[in-house]
Design an enzyme around this catalytic site. Structure first.
Site, PDB file in Angstrom:
ATOM      1  N   ARG A 258      50.986  39.132  34.066  1.00  0.00           N
ATOM      2  CA  ARG A 258      52.054  39.602  33.183  1.00  0.00           C
ATOM      3  C   ARG A 258      52.111  38.724  31.935  1.00  0.00           C
ATOM      4  NH1 ARG A 258      56.895  40.929  37.624  1.00  0.00           N
ATOM      5  NH2 ARG A 258      55.587  42.279  38.932  1.00  0.00           N
ATOM      6  N   ARG A 273      58.152  31.404  36.227  1.00  0.00           N
ATOM      7  CA  ARG A 273      57.799  32.551  35.381  1.00  0.00           C
ATOM      8  C   ARG A 273      56.424  32.284  34.783  1.00  0.00           C
ATOM      9  NH1 ARG A 273      61.264  36.377  33.384  1.00  0.00           N
ATOM     10  NH2 ARG A 273      63.050  35.021  33.851  1.00  0.00           N
ATOM     11  N   GLU A 345      65.589  35.753  41.631  1.00  0.00           N
ATOM     12  CA  GLU A 345      64.886  36.832  42.318  1.00  0.00           C
ATOM     13  C   GLU A 345      63.603  36.358  42.982  1.00  0.00           C
ATOM     14  OE1 GLU A 345      62.155  40.694  41.261  1.00  0.00           O
ATOM     15  OE2 GLU A 345      63.621  40.059  39.770  1.00  0.00           O
ATOM     16  N   SER A 348      61.989  42.359  45.450  1.00  0.00           N
ATOM     17  CA  SER A 348      62.741  43.539  45.036  1.00  0.00           C
ATOM     18  C   SER A 348      62.133  44.755  45.701  1.00  0.00           C
ATOM     19  CB  SER A 348      62.731  43.706  43.513  1.00  0.00           C
ATOM     20  OG  SER A 348      61.429  44.005  43.057  1.00  0.00           O
ATOM     21  N   ARG A 387      57.070  32.054  43.742  1.00  0.00           N
ATOM     22  CA  ARG A 387      58.508  31.846  43.882  1.00  0.00           C
ATOM     23  C   ARG A 387      58.931  31.429  45.291  1.00  0.00           C
ATOM     24  NH1 ARG A 387      61.323  36.187  39.668  1.00  0.00           N
ATOM     25  NH2 ARG A 387      60.120  35.489  37.851  1.00  0.00           N
TER      26      ARG A 387
END
Length: 423
Positions: A258, A273, A345, A348, A387
Protein backbone atom coordinates in the site's frame (compact mmCIF):
# COMPACT_ATOMS: atom_id res chain seq x y z
CA UNK A 1 -21.76 -2.35 -8.85
CA UNK A 2 -25.21 -1.57 -7.54
CA UNK A 3 -28.28 -3.26 -9.00
CA UNK A 4 -29.49 -1.19 -11.96
CA UNK A 5 -33.07 -2.01 -10.99
CA UNK A 6 -32.55 -0.36 -7.60
CA UNK A 7 -31.25 2.74 -9.34
CA UNK A 8 -34.25 2.90 -11.69
CA UNK A 9 -36.98 1.85 -9.27
CA UNK A 10 -35.84 3.60 -6.09
CA UNK A 11 -33.34 6.38 -6.90
CA UNK A 12 -34.23 8.22 -3.69
CA UNK A 13 -32.88 5.29 -1.69
CA UNK A 14 -29.60 5.52 -3.59
CA UNK A 15 -29.49 9.29 -3.02
CA UNK A 16 -30.06 8.73 0.69
CA UNK A 17 -27.27 6.14 0.71
CA UNK A 18 -24.91 8.66 -0.88
CA UNK A 19 -25.83 11.24 1.75
CA UNK A 20 -25.22 8.69 4.54
CA UNK A 21 -21.68 8.27 3.26
CA UNK A 22 -21.26 12.04 3.02
CA UNK A 23 -21.17 11.91 -0.80
CA UNK A 24 -22.95 13.95 -3.45
CA UNK A 25 -26.13 12.57 -5.03
CA UNK A 26 -25.19 14.18 -8.38
CA UNK A 27 -23.79 10.88 -9.62
CA UNK A 28 -27.23 9.28 -9.17
CA UNK A 29 -28.83 11.77 -11.54
CA UNK A 30 -25.93 11.36 -13.94
CA UNK A 31 -26.33 7.58 -13.89
CA UNK A 32 -30.10 7.79 -14.45
CA UNK A 33 -29.57 10.10 -17.42
CA UNK A 34 -26.83 7.85 -18.79
CA UNK A 35 -29.09 4.81 -18.40
CA UNK A 36 -31.87 6.50 -20.38
CA UNK A 37 -29.40 7.55 -23.08
CA UNK A 38 -27.94 4.05 -23.20
CA UNK A 39 -31.30 2.34 -23.62
CA UNK A 40 -32.31 4.85 -26.31
CA UNK A 41 -29.01 4.29 -28.14
CA UNK A 42 -29.44 0.51 -27.98
CA UNK A 43 -32.99 0.77 -29.34
CA UNK A 44 -31.87 3.06 -32.18
CA UNK A 45 -28.99 0.77 -33.12
CA UNK A 46 -31.13 -2.39 -33.04
CA UNK A 47 -33.85 -0.72 -35.14
CA UNK A 48 -31.34 0.31 -37.80
CA UNK A 49 -29.73 -3.14 -37.80
CA UNK A 50 -33.16 -4.72 -38.28
CA UNK A 51 -33.85 -2.35 -41.18
CA UNK A 52 -30.45 -3.17 -42.65
CA UNK A 53 -31.23 -6.90 -42.53
CA UNK A 54 -34.66 -6.29 -44.07
CA UNK A 55 -33.15 -4.32 -46.96
CA UNK A 56 -30.50 -6.98 -47.43
CA UNK A 57 -33.23 -9.54 -47.97
CA UNK A 58 -34.95 -7.33 -50.52
CA UNK A 59 -31.69 -6.71 -52.41
CA UNK A 60 -31.19 -10.44 -52.83
CA UNK A 61 -34.57 -10.74 -54.55
CA UNK A 62 -34.56 -7.49 -56.57
CA UNK A 63 -33.31 -6.90 -60.11
CA UNK A 64 -32.47 -4.01 -62.39
CA UNK A 65 -33.21 -0.46 -61.29
CA UNK A 66 -35.02 -1.61 -58.18
CA UNK A 67 -31.91 -3.44 -57.05
CA UNK A 68 -29.69 -0.41 -57.68
CA UNK A 69 -32.05 1.80 -55.74
CA UNK A 70 -32.09 -0.67 -52.83
CA UNK A 71 -28.29 -0.91 -52.91
CA UNK A 72 -28.10 2.88 -52.58
CA UNK A 73 -30.44 2.75 -49.58
CA UNK A 74 -28.34 -0.06 -48.08
CA UNK A 75 -25.12 1.96 -48.39
CA UNK A 76 -26.72 4.99 -46.74
CA UNK A 77 -28.19 2.83 -44.01
CA UNK A 78 -24.82 1.13 -43.41
CA UNK A 79 -23.37 4.53 -42.54
CA UNK A 80 -26.27 5.18 -40.17
CA UNK A 81 -25.80 1.78 -38.52
CA UNK A 82 -22.10 2.50 -38.01
CA UNK A 83 -22.95 5.87 -36.48
CA UNK A 84 -25.63 4.32 -34.26
CA UNK A 85 -23.20 1.64 -33.10
CA UNK A 86 -20.64 4.30 -32.14
CA UNK A 87 -23.35 6.17 -30.23
CA UNK A 88 -24.33 2.96 -28.45
CA UNK A 89 -20.74 2.25 -27.42
CA UNK A 90 -20.29 5.82 -26.13
CA UNK A 91 -23.56 5.61 -24.21
CA UNK A 92 -22.51 2.28 -22.66
CA UNK A 93 -19.20 3.80 -21.55
CA UNK A 94 -20.94 6.82 -20.02
CA UNK A 95 -23.33 4.49 -18.17
CA UNK A 96 -20.49 2.28 -16.90
CA UNK A 97 -18.46 5.28 -15.73
CA UNK A 98 -21.46 6.64 -13.82
CA UNK A 99 -22.70 3.42 -12.23
CA UNK A 100 -19.20 2.24 -11.28
CA UNK A 101 -18.68 5.44 -9.32
CA UNK A 102 -21.64 4.69 -7.02
CA UNK A 103 -20.56 2.76 -3.91
CA UNK A 104 -22.50 -0.05 -2.29
CA UNK A 105 -25.36 1.47 -0.25
CA UNK A 106 -24.48 1.19 3.43
CA UNK A 107 -26.59 -1.01 5.68
CA UNK A 108 -29.39 0.66 7.59
CA UNK A 109 -27.63 -0.48 10.77
CA UNK A 110 -24.31 1.19 9.85
CA UNK A 111 -23.75 4.45 11.74
CA UNK A 112 -24.03 7.66 9.77
CA UNK A 113 -21.00 9.92 9.53
CA UNK A 114 -17.26 9.68 9.02
CA UNK A 115 -14.14 8.16 10.53
CA UNK A 116 -14.86 9.30 14.09
CA UNK A 117 -18.56 8.36 14.10
CA UNK A 118 -18.14 4.63 14.71
CA UNK A 119 -20.18 2.84 17.39
CA UNK A 120 -18.43 0.63 19.95
CA UNK A 121 -20.26 -2.71 20.01
CA UNK A 122 -18.15 -4.54 22.57
CA UNK A 123 -15.02 -4.21 24.68
CA UNK A 124 -13.17 -7.42 25.55
CA UNK A 125 -10.59 -8.09 28.25
CA UNK A 126 -8.82 -5.80 30.66
CA UNK A 127 -6.46 -2.97 29.80
CA UNK A 128 -2.91 -4.04 30.69
CA UNK A 129 -1.48 -2.32 33.76
CA UNK A 130 2.25 -1.97 34.40
CA UNK A 131 4.23 -1.16 37.56
CA UNK A 132 6.95 0.24 35.31
CA UNK A 133 7.06 2.68 32.40
CA UNK A 134 6.01 0.57 29.38
CA UNK A 135 8.19 0.63 26.29
CA UNK A 136 6.83 1.00 22.77
CA UNK A 137 7.25 -1.72 20.16
CA UNK A 138 10.22 0.04 18.53
CA UNK A 139 12.27 -0.06 21.73
CA UNK A 140 11.14 -3.58 22.55
CA UNK A 141 11.91 -4.73 19.02
CA UNK A 142 15.42 -3.35 19.28
CA UNK A 143 16.00 -5.06 22.64
CA UNK A 144 14.72 -8.37 21.25
CA UNK A 145 16.42 -8.04 17.85
CA UNK A 146 12.98 -8.49 16.28
CA UNK A 147 13.22 -5.99 13.42
CA UNK A 148 15.58 -3.57 11.76
CA UNK A 149 14.04 -0.27 10.71
CA UNK A 150 17.22 1.53 9.69
CA UNK A 151 18.31 -1.13 7.23
CA UNK A 152 14.74 -1.42 5.93
CA UNK A 153 14.81 2.28 5.10
CA UNK A 154 18.30 1.99 3.62
CA UNK A 155 17.33 -0.84 1.30
CA UNK A 156 13.73 0.09 0.37
CA UNK A 157 12.90 3.53 1.76
CA UNK A 158 10.64 4.84 4.50
CA UNK A 159 7.93 2.59 5.95
CA UNK A 160 9.89 -0.56 5.09
CA UNK A 161 11.63 -2.88 7.57
CA UNK A 162 13.34 -6.20 8.06
CA UNK A 163 11.92 -8.75 10.48
CA UNK A 164 14.87 -10.47 12.10
CA UNK A 165 15.45 -13.24 14.61
CA UNK A 166 12.48 -13.60 16.92
CA UNK A 167 10.55 -11.06 14.81
CA UNK A 168 10.78 -13.37 11.79
CA UNK A 169 9.81 -16.32 13.99
CA UNK A 170 6.81 -14.40 15.32
CA UNK A 171 5.74 -13.63 11.75
CA UNK A 172 5.89 -17.31 10.81
CA UNK A 173 4.14 -18.38 14.02
CA UNK A 174 1.28 -15.91 13.64
CA UNK A 175 0.68 -16.88 10.00
CA UNK A 176 0.75 -20.59 10.79
CA UNK A 177 -1.58 -20.21 13.78
CA UNK A 178 -4.00 -18.13 11.71
CA UNK A 179 -3.99 -20.66 8.86
CA UNK A 180 -4.49 -23.54 11.30
CA UNK A 181 -7.46 -21.76 12.89
CA UNK A 182 -8.98 -21.05 9.47
CA UNK A 183 -8.54 -24.67 8.36
CA UNK A 184 -10.14 -25.89 11.60
CA UNK A 185 -13.15 -23.70 10.80
CA UNK A 186 -13.58 -25.20 7.33
CA UNK A 187 -11.69 -22.73 5.15
CA UNK A 188 -9.75 -23.90 2.10
CA UNK A 189 -6.14 -22.74 2.40
CA UNK A 190 -4.76 -20.62 -0.45
CA UNK A 191 -1.48 -18.92 -1.26
CA UNK A 192 -2.60 -16.06 -3.51
CA UNK A 193 -0.70 -14.01 -6.11
CA UNK A 194 0.29 -10.51 -5.08
CA UNK A 195 -0.02 -9.22 -8.67
CA UNK A 196 -3.40 -8.99 -10.43
CA UNK A 197 -4.87 -7.52 -13.59
CA UNK A 198 -6.97 -4.35 -13.63
CA UNK A 199 -10.19 -6.39 -13.93
CA UNK A 200 -9.61 -7.80 -10.44
CA UNK A 201 -8.75 -4.40 -8.96
CA UNK A 202 -11.72 -2.66 -10.56
CA UNK A 203 -14.05 -5.55 -9.76
CA UNK A 204 -13.29 -5.29 -6.06
CA UNK A 205 -13.59 -1.51 -5.99
CA UNK A 206 -9.90 -0.71 -5.52
CA UNK A 207 -9.56 1.49 -8.59
CA UNK A 208 -12.16 3.95 -7.32
CA UNK A 209 -11.66 5.89 -4.11
CA UNK A 210 -8.66 3.73 -3.18
CA UNK A 211 -6.79 4.10 -6.49
CA UNK A 212 -4.21 6.51 -5.05
CA UNK A 213 -3.13 3.85 -2.56
CA UNK A 214 -2.41 1.20 -5.20
CA UNK A 215 0.96 0.36 -6.75
CA UNK A 216 0.78 -0.15 -10.53
CA UNK A 217 3.41 -1.88 -12.63
CA UNK A 218 4.23 0.65 -15.35
CA UNK A 219 3.73 -0.57 -18.90
CA UNK A 220 1.74 -3.63 -17.83
CA UNK A 221 -1.85 -4.36 -16.86
CA UNK A 222 -0.72 -5.45 -13.41
CA UNK A 223 -1.17 -4.10 -9.90
CA UNK A 224 0.30 -5.05 -6.53
CA UNK A 225 -2.52 -6.03 -4.21
CA UNK A 226 -3.17 -4.25 -0.92
CA UNK A 227 -5.06 -7.31 0.33
CA UNK A 228 -5.60 -10.87 -0.90
CA UNK A 229 -9.31 -10.01 -0.95
CA UNK A 230 -8.59 -8.89 -4.52
CA UNK A 231 -7.29 -12.15 -6.05
CA UNK A 232 -9.77 -14.17 -3.98
CA UNK A 233 -12.73 -12.13 -5.24
CA UNK A 234 -11.56 -12.60 -8.84
CA UNK A 235 -10.85 -16.31 -8.29
CA UNK A 236 -14.38 -17.26 -9.44
CA UNK A 237 -14.96 -14.35 -11.84
CA UNK A 238 -17.19 -15.18 -14.84
CA UNK A 239 -18.38 -18.39 -13.17
CA UNK A 240 -21.71 -19.81 -12.04
CA UNK A 241 -21.28 -21.46 -8.64
CA UNK A 242 -23.59 -24.39 -7.85
CA UNK A 243 -26.05 -23.46 -5.12
CA UNK A 244 -25.16 -26.54 -3.10
CA UNK A 245 -21.49 -25.46 -3.08
CA UNK A 246 -22.21 -22.32 -1.05
CA UNK A 247 -20.83 -21.05 1.17
CA UNK A 248 -17.35 -21.38 -0.31
CA UNK A 249 -14.76 -20.22 2.23
CA UNK A 250 -11.10 -19.49 1.49
CA UNK A 251 -8.22 -18.34 3.69
CA UNK A 252 -5.34 -16.86 1.72
CA UNK A 253 -1.83 -15.85 2.62
CA UNK A 254 -0.21 -13.12 0.53
CA UNK A 255 2.10 -10.17 0.71
CA UNK A 256 0.27 -6.83 0.59
CA UNK A 257 1.46 -3.45 -0.66
CA UNK A 258 0.00 0.00 0.00
CA UNK A 259 1.23 3.48 -0.85
CA UNK A 260 -0.41 4.82 2.31
CA UNK A 261 -1.46 7.89 0.34
CA UNK A 262 -2.77 10.62 2.59
CA UNK A 263 -0.94 9.28 5.66
CA UNK A 264 1.98 11.74 5.52
CA UNK A 265 3.13 12.36 9.07
CA UNK A 266 0.90 9.64 10.54
CA UNK A 267 2.37 6.65 12.40
CA UNK A 268 5.87 7.30 11.09
CA UNK A 269 7.49 5.47 14.02
CA UNK A 270 7.81 1.72 13.86
CA UNK A 271 5.93 -0.84 11.80
CA UNK A 272 2.28 0.11 12.35
CA UNK A 273 1.62 1.88 9.02
CA UNK A 274 3.92 0.43 6.37
CA UNK A 275 4.13 -0.09 2.62
CA UNK A 276 4.50 -3.88 2.83
CA UNK A 277 3.15 -6.53 5.17
CA UNK A 278 1.90 -10.11 4.99
CA UNK A 279 -1.64 -11.12 5.76
CA UNK A 280 -4.02 -14.05 6.17
CA UNK A 281 -7.37 -13.06 4.71
CA UNK A 282 -10.68 -14.91 4.96
CA UNK A 283 -13.00 -14.70 1.96
CA UNK A 284 -16.48 -16.13 1.48
CA UNK A 285 -18.88 -16.61 -1.41
CA UNK A 286 -22.48 -17.14 -0.30
CA UNK A 287 -26.00 -15.92 -1.02
CA UNK A 288 -27.05 -12.37 -0.22
CA UNK A 289 -29.67 -13.71 2.19
CA UNK A 290 -27.07 -15.70 4.13
CA UNK A 291 -24.37 -13.01 3.97
CA UNK A 292 -25.54 -11.15 7.08
CA UNK A 293 -25.21 -14.21 9.33
CA UNK A 294 -21.90 -15.08 7.65
CA UNK A 295 -20.63 -11.60 8.47
CA UNK A 296 -21.22 -12.31 12.16
CA UNK A 297 -19.38 -15.61 11.83
CA UNK A 298 -16.34 -13.90 10.29
CA UNK A 299 -16.32 -11.42 13.16
CA UNK A 300 -16.50 -14.29 15.66
CA UNK A 301 -13.49 -15.99 14.04
CA UNK A 302 -11.52 -12.73 14.20
CA UNK A 303 -12.39 -12.37 17.88
CA UNK A 304 -11.27 -15.96 18.45
CA UNK A 305 -7.85 -15.02 17.06
CA UNK A 306 -7.65 -11.87 19.19
CA UNK A 307 -8.62 -13.88 22.28
CA UNK A 308 -5.92 -16.46 21.53
CA UNK A 309 -3.35 -13.65 21.58
CA UNK A 310 -4.75 -12.54 24.98
CA UNK A 311 -5.26 -8.95 23.83
CA UNK A 312 -7.49 -6.21 25.21
CA UNK A 313 -9.63 -5.04 22.31
CA UNK A 314 -12.90 -3.54 21.22
CA UNK A 315 -15.24 -4.17 18.28
CA UNK A 316 -16.57 -1.16 16.37
CA UNK A 317 -19.32 -0.73 13.80
CA UNK A 318 -17.65 1.46 11.17
CA UNK A 319 -19.58 4.55 10.06
CA UNK A 320 -20.91 4.74 6.50
CA UNK A 321 -18.53 7.51 5.47
CA UNK A 322 -15.53 5.38 6.43
CA UNK A 323 -16.60 2.27 4.50
CA UNK A 324 -14.74 1.17 1.40
CA UNK A 325 -16.50 1.41 -1.96
CA UNK A 326 -17.64 -2.22 -1.90
CA UNK A 327 -18.63 -2.62 1.74
CA UNK A 328 -22.24 -2.55 2.91
CA UNK A 329 -21.18 -2.90 6.53
CA UNK A 330 -17.84 -3.30 8.29
CA UNK A 331 -16.69 -4.32 11.77
CA UNK A 332 -13.17 -3.58 13.06
CA UNK A 333 -11.39 -5.25 15.97
CA UNK A 334 -9.08 -2.70 17.57
CA UNK A 335 -6.39 -3.76 20.05
CA UNK A 336 -5.17 -1.61 22.92
CA UNK A 337 -1.69 -0.25 22.16
CA UNK A 338 -0.13 0.65 25.51
CA UNK A 339 2.45 3.18 24.27
CA UNK A 340 -0.24 5.13 22.41
CA UNK A 341 -2.89 4.68 25.12
CA UNK A 342 -5.59 4.03 22.55
CA UNK A 343 -7.20 1.29 20.49
CA UNK A 344 -5.86 0.68 16.97
CA UNK A 345 -7.25 -1.49 14.18
CA UNK A 346 -5.86 -5.01 13.89
CA UNK A 347 -8.56 -6.78 11.90
CA UNK A 348 -11.68 -5.90 9.95
CA UNK A 349 -14.48 -7.75 8.22
CA UNK A 350 -16.80 -6.43 5.49
CA UNK A 351 -19.99 -7.65 3.88
CA UNK A 352 -19.93 -6.56 0.23
CA UNK A 353 -23.29 -8.23 -0.56
CA UNK A 354 -23.57 -8.65 -4.37
CA UNK A 355 -21.61 -5.48 -5.24
CA UNK A 356 -18.32 -7.13 -6.24
CA UNK A 357 -20.04 -10.17 -7.76
CA UNK A 358 -21.96 -7.95 -10.22
CA UNK A 359 -18.69 -6.38 -11.38
CA UNK A 360 -16.91 -9.73 -11.65
CA UNK A 361 -19.92 -11.67 -13.00
CA UNK A 362 -20.05 -14.33 -10.28
CA UNK A 363 -23.46 -15.95 -10.02
CA UNK A 364 -25.38 -18.92 -8.65
CA UNK A 365 -28.58 -20.60 -9.75
CA UNK A 366 -31.61 -19.76 -7.61
CA UNK A 367 -34.52 -22.13 -7.08
CA UNK A 368 -36.08 -24.58 -9.52
CA UNK A 369 -36.37 -21.99 -12.30
CA UNK A 370 -32.64 -22.17 -12.97
CA UNK A 371 -32.40 -18.39 -13.03
CA UNK A 372 -28.98 -17.04 -12.12
CA UNK A 373 -28.41 -14.34 -9.51
CA UNK A 374 -25.22 -12.65 -8.25
CA UNK A 375 -23.64 -14.18 -5.17
CA UNK A 376 -22.52 -12.19 -2.12
CA UNK A 377 -18.86 -11.78 -1.17
CA UNK A 378 -17.42 -11.15 2.29
CA UNK A 379 -13.89 -10.63 3.52
CA UNK A 380 -12.19 -10.61 6.90
CA UNK A 381 -8.59 -10.14 8.03
CA UNK A 382 -7.56 -12.93 10.37
CA UNK A 383 -3.96 -11.81 10.81
CA UNK A 384 -1.89 -8.97 9.33
CA UNK A 385 1.56 -9.78 10.63
CA UNK A 386 2.95 -6.36 11.56
CA UNK A 387 0.17 -5.06 13.81
CA UNK A 388 -0.33 -8.22 15.92
CA UNK A 389 3.42 -8.18 16.59
CA UNK A 390 3.07 -4.62 17.90
CA UNK A 391 0.11 -5.50 20.11
CA UNK A 392 1.81 -8.66 21.42
CA UNK A 393 5.04 -6.92 22.35
CA UNK A 394 3.40 -3.95 24.04
CA UNK A 395 0.66 -5.91 25.85
CA UNK A 396 2.80 -8.75 27.21
CA UNK A 397 6.02 -6.84 27.96
CA UNK A 398 7.77 -7.15 31.31
CA UNK A 399 9.98 -4.74 33.23
CA UNK A 400 13.28 -6.14 31.91
CA UNK A 401 12.17 -5.86 28.27
CA UNK A 402 11.23 -9.52 27.97
CA UNK A 403 7.83 -10.42 26.53
CA UNK A 404 5.50 -13.16 27.73
CA UNK A 405 4.21 -15.44 24.95
CA UNK A 406 0.45 -16.17 25.00
CA UNK A 407 -0.23 -19.83 25.68
CA UNK A 408 -1.96 -20.46 22.33
CA UNK A 409 1.07 -19.12 20.44
CA UNK A 410 3.71 -21.07 22.37
CA UNK A 411 3.45 -24.29 20.29
CA UNK A 412 4.16 -22.26 17.17
CA UNK A 413 7.38 -20.95 18.74
CA UNK A 414 8.70 -24.34 19.77
CA UNK A 415 7.24 -24.07 23.28
CA UNK A 416 8.89 -20.73 23.99
CA UNK A 417 7.20 -19.04 26.96
CA UNK A 418 9.16 -15.78 27.14
CA UNK A 419 10.96 -13.71 24.51
CA UNK A 420 14.23 -12.61 26.10
CA UNK A 421 16.20 -9.45 25.22
CA UNK A 422 19.51 -9.99 23.44
CA UNK A 423 22.56 -10.00 25.68
Amino acid sequence: MIDARLLRDDPDRVRAAQAKRGLSAEVVDRALSADADRRAAIASYEAKRAEQKRLGGQVAKAQGEEKQELLGQTRALAAEVKEAEAARVAAEEAWNDAVLSIPNPAADEAPEGGEDDYVVLETVGTKPEFDFTPRDHVELGAMLGAFDLERGAKVSGSRFYFLTGIGARLHRALVTMAMDMAAANGFTEVVAPALVKSRAMEGTGFLGQAADDVYRIEGQDLYLVGTSEVPLAAFHSDEILPADSLPQRYAAFSSCFRKEAGSHGKDTRGIFRVHWFDKVEMFVYTTVEESFAEHQRLLAWEKEFMDALELHYRVIDVAAGDLGTSAQRKFDCEAWIASQERFRELTSTSNCTDFQARRLDIRTRAGSSGETTPVATLNGTLCSTNRPIIALLETHQQADGSVRVPQALQPYLGGLEVLEPLA
